[in-house]
Each structure stands twice: as structure tokens, then as C-alpha cells.
Scaffold this motif. Structure first.
Motif, PDB file in Angstrom:
ATOM      1  N   PRO A  12     -72.414 -28.019 -92.288  1.00  0.00           N
ATOM      2  CA  PRO A  12     -71.033 -27.739 -91.869  1.00  0.00           C
ATOM      3  C   PRO A  12     -70.014 -28.167 -92.927  1.00  0.00           C
ATOM      4  O   PRO A  12     -69.090 -28.923 -92.657  1.00  0.00           O
ATOM      5  N   ILE A  13     -70.216 -27.657 -94.132  1.00  0.00           N
ATOM      6  CA  ILE A  13     -69.405 -28.056 -95.289  1.00  0.00           C
ATOM      7  C   ILE A  13     -68.820 -26.803 -95.944  1.00  0.00           C
ATOM      8  O   ILE A  13     -69.553 -25.918 -96.386  1.00  0.00           O
ATOM      9  N   VAL A  14     -67.502 -26.748 -95.976  1.00  0.00           N
ATOM     10  CA  VAL A  14     -66.791 -25.629 -96.590  1.00  0.00           C
ATOM     11  C   VAL A  14     -66.045 -26.143 -97.811  1.00  0.00           C
ATOM     12  O   VAL A  14     -65.348 -27.152 -97.742  1.00  0.00           O
ATOM     13  N   GLN A  15     -66.211 -25.458 -98.923  1.00  0.00           N
ATOM     14  CA  GLN A  15     -65.468 -25.817-100.138  1.00  0.00           C
ATOM     15  C   GLN A  15     -64.104 -25.150-100.076  1.00  0.00           C
ATOM     16  O   GLN A  15     -64.007 -23.929 -99.956  1.00  0.00           O
ATOM     17  N   ALA A  34     -76.253 -24.372-102.178  1.00  0.00           N
ATOM     18  CA  ALA A  34     -76.692 -25.656-101.629  1.00  0.00           C
ATOM     19  C   ALA A  34     -76.604 -25.703-100.107  1.00  0.00           C
ATOM     20  O   ALA A  34     -76.959 -26.718 -99.503  1.00  0.00           O
ATOM     21  N   GLY A  35     -76.114 -24.630 -99.484  1.00  0.00           N
ATOM     22  CA  GLY A  35     -76.072 -24.584 -98.033  1.00  0.00           C
ATOM     23  C   GLY A  35     -74.705 -24.779 -97.427  1.00  0.00           C
ATOM     24  O   GLY A  35     -74.564 -24.788 -96.193  1.00  0.00           O
ATOM     25  N   GLY A  36     -73.686 -24.937 -98.263  1.00  0.00           N
ATOM     26  CA  GLY A  36     -72.319 -24.971 -97.768  1.00  0.00           C
ATOM     27  C   GLY A  36     -71.723 -23.581 -97.834  1.00  0.00           C
ATOM     28  O   GLY A  36     -72.435 -22.592 -98.031  1.00  0.00           O
ATOM     29  N   ALA A 231     -64.245 -30.582 -84.318  1.00  0.00           N
ATOM     30  CA  ALA A 231     -64.296 -29.542 -85.341  1.00  0.00           C
ATOM     31  C   ALA A 231     -65.706 -28.972 -85.451  1.00  0.00           C
ATOM     32  O   ALA A 231     -66.692 -29.645 -85.131  1.00  0.00           O
ATOM     33  N   SER A 232     -65.790 -27.724 -85.905  1.00  0.00           N
ATOM     34  CA  SER A 232     -67.082 -27.082 -86.105  1.00  0.00           C
ATOM     35  C   SER A 232     -67.616 -27.271 -87.515  1.00  0.00           C
ATOM     36  O   SER A 232     -68.814 -27.162 -87.753  1.00  0.00           O
ATOM     37  N   ALA A 233     -66.720 -27.531 -88.455  1.00  0.00           N
ATOM     38  CA  ALA A 233     -67.101 -27.736 -89.848  1.00  0.00           C
ATOM     39  C   ALA A 233     -65.951 -28.459 -90.541  1.00  0.00           C
ATOM     40  O   ALA A 233     -64.844 -28.578 -89.996  1.00  0.00           O
ATOM     41  N   ALA A 234     -66.219 -28.946 -91.738  1.00  0.00           N
ATOM     42  CA  ALA A 234     -65.205 -29.645 -92.527  1.00  0.00           C
ATOM     43  C   ALA A 234     -64.976 -28.901 -93.830  1.00  0.00           C
ATOM     44  O   ALA A 234     -65.926 -28.422 -94.455  1.00  0.00           O
ATOM     45  N   GLN A 235     -63.710 -28.794 -94.219  1.00  0.00           N
ATOM     46  CA  GLN A 235     -63.354 -28.154 -95.482  1.00  0.00           C
ATOM     47  C   GLN A 235     -62.893 -29.227 -96.458  1.00  0.00           C
ATOM     48  O   GLN A 235     -61.981 -29.994 -96.161  1.00  0.00           O
ATOM     49  N   LEU A 236     -63.522 -29.255 -97.637  1.00  0.00           N
ATOM     50  CA  LEU A 236     -63.236 -30.270 -98.647  1.00  0.00           C
ATOM     51  C   LEU A 236     -62.756 -29.610 -99.933  1.00  0.00           C
ATOM     52  O   LEU A 236     -63.402 -28.681-100.432  1.00  0.00           O
ATOM     53  N   GLY A 237     -61.643 -30.085-100.472  1.00  0.00           N
ATOM     54  CA  GLY A 237     -61.122 -29.566-101.724  1.00  0.00           C
ATOM     55  C   GLY A 237     -61.207 -30.565-102.852  1.00  0.00           C
ATOM     56  O   GLY A 237     -61.936 -30.369-103.827  1.00  0.00           O
ATOM     57  N   THR A 238     -60.489 -31.668-102.733  1.00  0.00           N
ATOM     58  CA  THR A 238     -60.452 -32.673-103.796  1.00  0.00           C
ATOM     59  C   THR A 238     -61.835 -33.194-104.127  1.00  0.00           C
ATOM     60  O   THR A 238     -62.130 -33.499-105.287  1.00  0.00           O
ATOM     61  N   ALA A 239     -62.707 -33.288-103.147  1.00  0.00           N
ATOM     62  CA  ALA A 239     -64.075 -33.752-103.389  1.00  0.00           C
ATOM     63  C   ALA A 239     -64.794 -32.853-104.395  1.00  0.00           C
ATOM     64  O   ALA A 239     -65.616 -33.330-105.190  1.00  0.00           O
ATOM     65  N   PHE A 240     -64.485 -31.551-104.376  1.00  0.00           N
ATOM     66  CA  PHE A 240     -65.131 -30.615-105.295  1.00  0.00           C
ATOM     67  C   PHE A 240     -64.332 -30.400-106.575  1.00  0.00           C
ATOM     68  O   PHE A 240     -64.834 -29.797-107.523  1.00  0.00           O
ATOM     69  N   LEU A 241     -63.097 -30.873-106.606  1.00  0.00           N
ATOM     70  CA  LEU A 241     -62.253 -30.674-107.781  1.00  0.00           C
ATOM     71  C   LEU A 241     -62.830 -31.357-109.017  1.00  0.00           C
ATOM     72  O   LEU A 241     -62.679 -30.881-110.141  1.00  0.00           O
ATOM     73  N   ALA A 242     -63.521 -32.499-108.804  1.00  0.00           N
ATOM     74  CA  ALA A 242     -64.053 -33.273-109.929  1.00  0.00           C
ATOM     75  C   ALA A 242     -65.400 -32.778-110.436  1.00  0.00           C
ATOM     76  O   ALA A 242     -65.909 -33.284-111.435  1.00  0.00           O
TER      77      ALA A 242
END
Length: 357
Positions: A12-15, A34-36, A231-242
Motif C-alpha cells: 500500500p505504497i504510492v510514490q 518493487a510492488g508500489g 486510509a487504504s494506502a499511503a502516498q510518499l513524496g519526500t521519501a522518494f525525492l532522495a
């Protein structure tokens, strides 16, 4: 979780789609593999540019992915305020040896042309920022087999998303890096945004469609927390920015954990719309005076930001970042998804054990 959304995700990971060249095909492909759910950012690109990136992404993965589109913005009536701000930025232009951009370079970000691309050659997921598409547009995407999401920053906005016929809503907390996806830019509301957990609860009680949580999420335990909140999933931005696959300039990636940048702030300094970034010289000097004029201010400052990035000057760049930026990890995007999934599993096990771990 909606079965339609579940089928797209192993985790349940959205970039998050980060515009400006950060979220390109390489990053989206790595996350999806990777499954996101990897995302392309269509913002600030031409329709043909978006088409070419979709084509490139499909050559890198056969996994589901998404494309994010900016909604057209209403006219800004006070052109004089933009002229005053341009005068204030004259010194910046001289310092970086560049011209200011044309504030009248367009308001709709090529919305109709991008929507046409996405209808002609459908992708698995499309999300929208800065407003709600028409019911007709969402229905056409649904008929094409596309799952649709729209950002909301309040329960009232989430209700509008559901009424328009979107499949899910992205609940964006005030902790989020980059632009707040408010449907209407009301300066009087600056600084009144809700924290993510409170927002999820309010939205869950207001609508019946699935919720994707966004805002400052950097660890698997935080994903577990927002899932527990509904929530059904989480969206992460800054975590993937690096990550290495991110298109962010190296100086931006380094700034996330540089002790020189101790906090973030919502500012209009760079684009005229509230967006969260690391507090630097440009933000401090110009933030208090920037008018609520998007995309005029975004066009105006674009050459300045590009010149600062070219010079490696973090003090003149828009260093978009969430409140959790100090938790950024320099890992390949696919590995980061795996680490987050492992942390999520551990947190869920701890919850099941009553927090004994």
C-alpha cells in the motif's frame, strides 16, 4: 481497500508525483517494479512530453503506474501585484544573470491536450491536483479503464471529489512537501491546514470512497498508522525525492538532511500558491511579499530557480520538502519500497501484539 486499488498494489505504497522533473519514468518504474505504485508528474510538461514519458515508462515496466495532472486555474485579477513582485525580484535576476519569466505564459498547463493523451492511450491510474475534474472527464477515464484519484485538503473538498465521481480521494495533510492541493486558493486560509491523521478521520466520516493518505510519511510505521486511521494506502513524496532515480538536483537531495536547513514552511515565494519547502534565503526574503497569483509567480520565478539550481545554490532554489525531511534515506527507490514494506509489516505485528515489541 477498494478491490480496484488493491489489484494495482502489492504494497500500500504510492510514490507521489513530484513535478519539475523529479518524478520521471525511472523513478516510477523502480517503485512499480518493487510492488508500489509509481507516478509520473505531468505538471509543467507538454502533452507530447507526457506521451513520451509514458512510452518510456512502459518500456521499463509492465506493472501498473499513474500519471498526475494539474487542473486549470482561474484568472488572477490583480496584475499590479505581480508587477510589484517582479520589481522586487529584479535584484535576484541581476544576481543570477538571467531574465525573469513571463507571468502570462499560460494558465491551464495544457490540461485538455494531456487529458486527450490519457484518453487516447489509457494508463492504469490518473490523479488530479488543484481542483476537481468534471464528472464527464472522470466518467470518460473510467470507461477507458483508468482508476481516478483527486487530492483534497478538507472534508468538504473530499465530498466534492466523491460527488464528481472519482474512484478515490488523496487526503493531503498540511505536513506534505510541495504544493497544497487546495481546490480554491484562499489566502485567508493560509496556515489553517489540517494534520494528516485528523484529516483522514474527517474525510473517512464524510465520504464512502477509498482514501489515500499523503503528508510527511517517511517510515513504514507511519504507513501503518494511516492505514489504522482508515486510509487504504499511503502516498510518499519526500521519501522518494532522495533516491538515485529521482530527477531532483543533487543539491536539493543533500539539503534534505543538511543541518543548515532546520525546518520547513508553507510559502508563496516561488509559485504564488502555498507550498512547503525548506526555509532558505529566498523563502525568507520574498515569502512575506509574494501575491496569491498562481501560475503567474511560478512562471515569473522559473528562470531564477533554474539558474540557482545550475549554480548549485540551494539558497535560491525551491527546496520542496515535507516536515519529515530529516528522515530521508539515500536508498534506491525499489529498495526503499522493500524497506518500507518490511517496516510496515513489523509495525502491524507490533499493533497485533498490543504494542509489546
Amino acid at each position: 481497500m477498494s478491490s480496484a486499488l488493491t489489484d494495482l498494489l502489492a504494497h500500500p505504497i504510492v510514490q507521489a508525483p513530484m513535478a519539475g522533473g523529479v518524478s520521471g519514468p525511472e523513478l516510477a518504474a523502480a517503485v512499480s517494479e518493487a510492488g508500489g505504485l509509481g507516478f509520473l508528474a505531468a505538471g509543467y510538461k507538454t502533452a507530447d512530453g507526457v506521451y513520451q514519458e509514458i512510452k518510456r515508462l512502459r518500456s521499463l515496466t509492465d506493472r501498473p503506474f499513474g500519471v498526475n495532472v494539474f487542473m486549470p486555474q482561474p484568472e488572477y485579477a490583480e496584475s499590479g501585484a505581480v508587477e510589484v513582485y517582479a520589481h522586487q525580484l529584479a535584484g535576484e535576476a541581476a544576481w543570477y544573470e538571467t531574465e525573469l519569466g513571463d507571468p502570462d505564459s499560460g494558465r491551464d498547463d495544457g490540461y485538455d491536450a494531456k487529458l486527450a493523451v490519457l484518453l487516447d492511450d489509457p494508463v492504469p491510474v490518473v490523479s488530479f491536483h488543484f481542483g476537481v475534474p468534471s464528472r464527464e472527464a472522470l466518467e470518460r477515464l473510467r470507461r477507458a479503464g483508468t482508476f481516478t484519484l483527486v487530492t483534497a485538503t478538507t472534508a468538504e473538498e473530499a465530498v466534492a471529489v466523491e460527488r464528481a465521481g472519482a474512484d478515490a480521494v488523496i487526503a493531503q495533510g498540511v505536513e506534505a512537501g510541495g504544493h497544497q492541493g487546495t481546490h480554491r486558493d484562499v489566502p485567508e486560509n493560509d496556515g489553517t491546514g489540517l494534520g494528516l491523521l485528523s484529516l483522514i478521520t474527517q474525510i473517512r466520516e464524510a465520504v464512502h470512497i477509498p482514501v489515500v493518505a499523503a503528508g510527511g510519511i517517511m517510515r513504514g510505521a507511519q504507513i501503518a498508522a494511516v492505514l489504522a486511521a482508515g486510509a487504504s494506502a499511503a502516498q510518499l513524496g519526500t521519501a522518494f525525492l532522495a533516491t538515485p532515480e529521482s530527477g531532483a538536483p543533487a543539491v536539493h537531495k543533500e539539503a534534505l538532511t543538511n543541518p543548515l536547513f532546520v525546518r520547513t514552511e508553507l510559502t508563496r515565494a516561488f509559485t504564488g500558491r502555498p507550498a512547503r519547502g525548506l526555509v532558505n534565503r529566498f523563502l525568507r526574503e520574498h515569502g512575506p511579499y509574494a501575491p496569491p497569483a498562481y501560475p503567474e509567480i511560478n512562471h515569473l520565478t522559473s528562470p531564477l530557480r533554474k539558474a540557482a539550481a545550475k549554480a548549485g545554490d540551494a539558497q535560491g532554489m525551491a527546496l520542496w520538502a515535507a516536515q519529515g525531511h530529516r528522515l530521508a534515506r539515500d536508498l534506491p527507490a525499489g529498495q526503499l519500497v522493500e524497506v518500507l514494506a518490511a517496516e510496515l509489516a513489523e509495525a502491524r505485528a507490533a499493533f497485533a501484539d498490543g504494542g509489546a515489541r
